[in-house]
Structure formats: structure tokens, C-alpha cells
Design an enzyme around this catalytic site. Structure first.
Site, PDB file in Angstrom:
ATOM      1  CB  SER A  84      -0.862   0.006   1.290  1.00  8.44           C
ATOM      2  OG  SER A  84      -0.418   0.389   2.372  1.00  8.44           O
ATOM      3  CE  LYS A  85      -0.545   7.090  -3.832  1.00 12.58           C
ATOM      4  NZ  LYS A  85      -1.719   8.320  -3.924  1.00 12.58           N
ATOM      5  NE  ARG A  86      -2.497   3.279   4.652  1.00  4.38           N
ATOM      6  CZ  ARG A  86      -3.305   2.311   4.793  1.00  4.38           C
ATOM      7  NH1 ARG A  86      -3.317   2.159   6.322  1.00  4.38           N
ATOM      8  NH2 ARG A  86      -4.010   1.921   3.987  1.00  4.38           N
ATOM      9  CG  HIS A  87       5.273  -0.903   2.507  1.00  7.04           C
ATOM     10  ND1 HIS A  87       6.722  -0.757   2.233  1.00  7.04           N
ATOM     11  CD2 HIS A  87       5.447  -2.184   3.265  1.00  7.04           C
ATOM     12  CE1 HIS A  87       7.549  -1.835   2.664  1.00  7.04           C
ATOM     13  NE2 HIS A  87       6.699  -2.714   3.465  1.00  7.04           N
TER      14      HIS A  87
END
Ligand code: GLU
Length: 475
Positions: free
Chosen positions: A252-255
Site C-alpha cells: 500500500s501507499k502507506r508502506h
């Protein structure tokens, strides 16, 4: 036939490593055959469009060495290469498809669709538009349009039979037509959906191989029905497995590692990232792991793409990237490390910092790591690791002898240079009759707290006399 592949991102100003991998694979497939690599900007969802995103994409691909043969900024014979500039084209083809009976006007409003969605939810079946407007007469349609009713254009999917295709990675794919939805092709704002635009554009741009994420695997039969309805030749499909994180969830983008620009800013070498991403879900025939772009072009075979999800492994990326760090010139290394040092520790002397950076070239995996490994040079922090402590405790007598002599000699040293420090260490060894590991490791631990690190004389030189003496007192 000339091989033509395209990279077709949405202009969001963000490059997920999974998207970049699609670009790389597309580039490799066409360059192996001296084909053309096309950039197409898919901005039909205007809410996601970010100003400057096209330049950002060019910049990213350029950094990675993926040269674009045709695209919005460099032009080409198949333009425009931005979908919002091609609306008239989609409009023309949509009309043609309606004429041919492959699509129809649908006037169902949001309320009705919402009802259908709720019904499907209650019945626990997937929502599929029920074809309510499939058989409206020409007169009914004209009347509604005249009355200003909003409409979309939907694809008319056959109710019977199956649609099948071969995917290079996933093999034979077969879908029952009655489970495929009459998807929207043109929205009520007259913009096409991706589902329509990708087919029209790939056909008009003579794209031979479509390389994209496997989220499109199940929509592809609908695209193929469009190709058939128009009588277009279908491309070869290469759908790529997901990139997942260590917990096997879609990255995910949060990674932290999901964005190419974040990696770049952390001082990863773009060629290292390209090398690593190519190995993400693809394996060469040999055990080779470090590849130049040219070598990748030669070695790449899309049939060797693995269909199981590819786990993004930061340790492996670091390992690959360290090879690229080692090959940088000092000036290149400086560019990707120095700003991190300054950000963390404030302004520092250029010559001194270049020397410092150079001795860590073989020790770091990416630019920003310089901050952690050089802490002892900037802070008062001084921790002896457990293994170092153990080493010192093995022969306390000798350790004491070495360090006393070293302290005396360092104190007396007037000419502070790497050469003189090198000689000094040897002299200390002779005086106390200790050599090898016992001599060097003892001094290394005493000055740095660590058992491993770059050249010892350089480390001492860069720490400076004051700090070395200070650290010796802590032992
Ligand atoms: N615009 C699509 C996306 O970013 C492209 C998919 C494709 O390559 O066809 O997912």
C-alpha cells in the site's frame, strides 16, 4: 511487425513501485525487439489529475533510464497521447459501436442503480447492471435525449457463451459471458471510462503487447468483446502479479518503500531500483542477479514471470542497491549522501565530509543510511556493542596495555594525518608486542564502540584527536 508497448499511468503525481515495474517490463519487452515504448497519460478520471504529473512521470522514467519513444512531451505519429485530448475520438467510436449493436444508451439514474445494488447485497450476489435499457427503441432514445435526460453508453455483452483468451503469465483464461457486466463505456459527463479508452487507444496506437497489473485480468474478456465488435486485432496480454508486503497484503501507499520517489530521495540508485524491481516476480534463466539495463533487455523473457504475488523484500533491494552504491564515483555518492548528513547534523566541511562518505562507500546500502553509520562522528553518543564488550573482556590485561600506549602516542601526535596514524598504530603494536586482531580490534572498539567499520586510520583521523581521547576515557 514492430513491437509497440505502452506505459499508461494516471497522472496522480505518485509512482508506486508496482506501476514502475509495469513500465520496466513494458520497456524490456519492446526493446528486446527494438520496438517502441509509448507513454500515454490516462486522465479520464479528472478528480485524480495533479498538475505537473506528466513532467513527474517523464522525470521518473528518465532517472530509471527508460527512454520514451513517443509521448505527450516528445510527440509521435499516434498522438495526442493524453486521453483528455482524445475525447472526440472516443465519441466517434462509441457512436460507431452503438450503430454496430455493440453498445447502447442507458438512462438509468443513480437511484435505480442504488436499488439494484441493495437488492444484490441482500441476495448476496455480485452487483451486475440488469440490462434495463438494452432494448430501447431509437424513438424512445431520441425522445429521452430531447428531454434532456442524462445517459451513459454501456457495452452490450452477449448473454450466452464464454469469452476466452491466453495470457502470457496466467495462461488460458475463460469467462462466462452472463457473468460479465454491461459496463459503462462513456460516462454522463461524456468522458470515456478506462474500460473503453484503453481499447480504442491500444488499437489506434498499434500496441502489440499490453503489460499491466493483474487487476485487469478479469476485465480483459470485456475488452476482447469490444475488440471483436469493432473487428480490431487483439494485443498480446501480459498481466503482472501483485506486489505484496511482508504480510502478503498488496503493497500500500502507506508502506515506506511503495513510492519510487521516496526511495530515490532516500538515496537509492535508480538503476539499482530498476534491477531489483525486474527481479520482483521475474527470474532469469541463470543465477545472475545484478544486471545493467542492457543486460536486462537481453535476458528478459516474459514467459518467466511468476504468477504468484511478488513479495517486496527491502533487504533484497538493499543488497542489490549496495552493488550500485559501490560503483558510484565519489561525486555521485556525495550527491546522494551529503544532503542527508546536513539535514541531520547541520552544515559540515566539504572536504571532511567527502572523506567520511568515501570510507563508508562499501558499507552503506542507500544514501540516507550514511546518517546512522556515522553517528559517532557527530554526536556524543558512544555505545559499546555487546559483542565488542565480550571481546574486550576476554583479555583485559592486553587491552589495557594497548589502550594506554595508544592514548599516550595519540596525545603526542602533532601531525594529524591518515599516514601518521597508520604508522602510529603499528608503533603501538611493536611497543606493547601485540599485533593483528588484538591490536586493531581493541583500538577500533575503543574509538568507535564497534567491532566493524571502515578503515581504522581514516576513522581515527576523521573523529579528530579530541574526540578519540574523549572516547578512550569512556572505556
Ligand atoms: N491507467 C491504468 C492504471 O494506472 C493503466 C492500466 C493499463 O496499463 O492499461 O492502472
Amino acid at each position: 511487425m514492430k513491437i509497440r508497448t505502452r506505459f499508461a499511468p494516471s497522472p496522480t503525481g505518485y509512482m508506486h513501485v508496482g506501476n514502475l515495474r509495469s513500465a520496466i517490463f513494458g520497456y524490456l519487452v519492446c526493446k528486446k525487439e527494438n520496438g517502441d515504448f509509448i507513454l500515454r497519460i490516462e486522465d479520464t478520471d479528472q478528480t485524480r489529475t495533479v498538475p505537473g504529473a506528466t513532467e513527474f512521470i517523464y522525470n521518473t522514467l528518465k532517472l530509471c533510464g527508460l527512454e520514451i519513444d513517443e509521448g505527450p512531451l516528445n510527440g509521435g505519429d499516434y498522438g495526442p497521447y493524453i486521453q483528455s485530448e482524445r475525447l472526440h475520438i472516443y465519441d466517434k467510436y462509441a457512436k460507431e459501436l452503438v450503430e454496430k449493436g455493440g453498445a447502447y444508451h442507458c438512462f438509468c439514474g443513480e437511484d435505480r442503480l442504488e436499488e439494484l445494488r441493495k437488492e444484490a447485497e441482500l441476495k448476496k450476489v455480485p452487483f451486475l447492471y440488469d440490462g434495463h435499457c438494452r432494448n430501447l427503441s431509437k424513438e424512445e432514445i431520441n425522445e429521452k435525449i430531447k428531454n434532456g435526460e442524462k445517459f451513459v453508453i454501456r457495452q452490450k455483452i452477449p448473454k450466452e457463451g464464454t469469452t476466452e483468451y491466453e495470457d502470457v503469465v496466467y495462461g488460458h483464461m475463460s469467462f462466462q459471458n452472463n457473468l460479465l457486466e454491461d459496463q459503462v463505456l462513456i460516462k454522463s459527463d461524456r468522458y470515456p471510462t478506462y474500460n473503453f479508452a484503453n481499447v480504442i487507444d491500444d488499437h489506434l496506437m498499434d500496441i502489440t503487447h499490453v503489460i499491466r497489473g493483474n487487476e485487469y485480468l478479469t476485465a480483459t474478456p470485456k475488452y476482447n468483446l469490444l475488440y471483436d465488435a469493432f473487428g480490431f486485432e487483439k494485443p498480446t496480454y501480459i498481466h503482472l502479479p501483485w506486489v505484496v508486503d511482508e504480510n502478503h497484503k498488496k503493497l500500500s501507499k502507506r508502506h515506506g518503500a511503495a513510492s519510487f520517489m521516496d526511495l530515490y530521495e532516500a538515496g537509492y540508485v535508480p538503476q539499482g531500483v530498476v534491477n531489483y524491481l525486474t527481479l520482483l516476480g521475474w527470474s532469469p534463466e541463470t543465477t545472475q542477479e545484478i544486471f545493467s539495463l542492457e543486460e536486462l533487455i537481453q535476458a528478459f523473457d516474459p514467459h518467466r514471470i511468476n504468477k504468484s504475488p511478488a513479495v517486496f523484500d527491502i533487504k533484497k533491494l538493499n543488497w542489490v542497491n549496495a552493488h550500485y552504491i559501490k560503483k558510484l564515483s565519489l561525486d555521485e555518492l556525495y550527491v546522494i549522501t551529503y544532503p542527508h548528513l546536513v539535514r541531520e547534523y547541520g552544515e559540515i566541511d566539504e572536504e571532511w565530509s567527502k572523506h567520511l562518505i568515501s570510507i563508508y562507500q562499501n558499507h552503506i546500502h542507500y544514501g540516507k543510511e550514511i546518517v546512522d553509520v556515522t553517528k559517532i562522528f557527530f554526536t556524543k553518543e558512544y555505545n559499546i556493542s555487546d559483542e565488542a564488550e565480550e571481546f574486550l573482556n576476554e583479555d583485559k590485561e592486553t587491552v589495557k596495555k594497548v589502550l594506554n600506549q595508544f592514548e599516550t602516542d595519540i596525545n603526542d601526535l602533532s601531525d594529524w594525518s591518515v599516514e601518521k596514524i597508520t604508522e602510529l598504530i603499528k608503533e603501538v603494536g611493536k611497543k606493547v608486542e601485540v599485533k593483528g586482531k588484538m591490536l586493531f580490534m581493541t583500538i577500533r572498539i575503543a574509538v568507535s564502540g564497534e567491532m566493524h567499520g571502515p578503515e581504522l586510520p581514516d576513522t581515527i583521523y576523521l573523529l579528530g584527536k579530541e574526540k578519540v581521547l574523549e572516547n578512550l576515557k569512556k572505556i
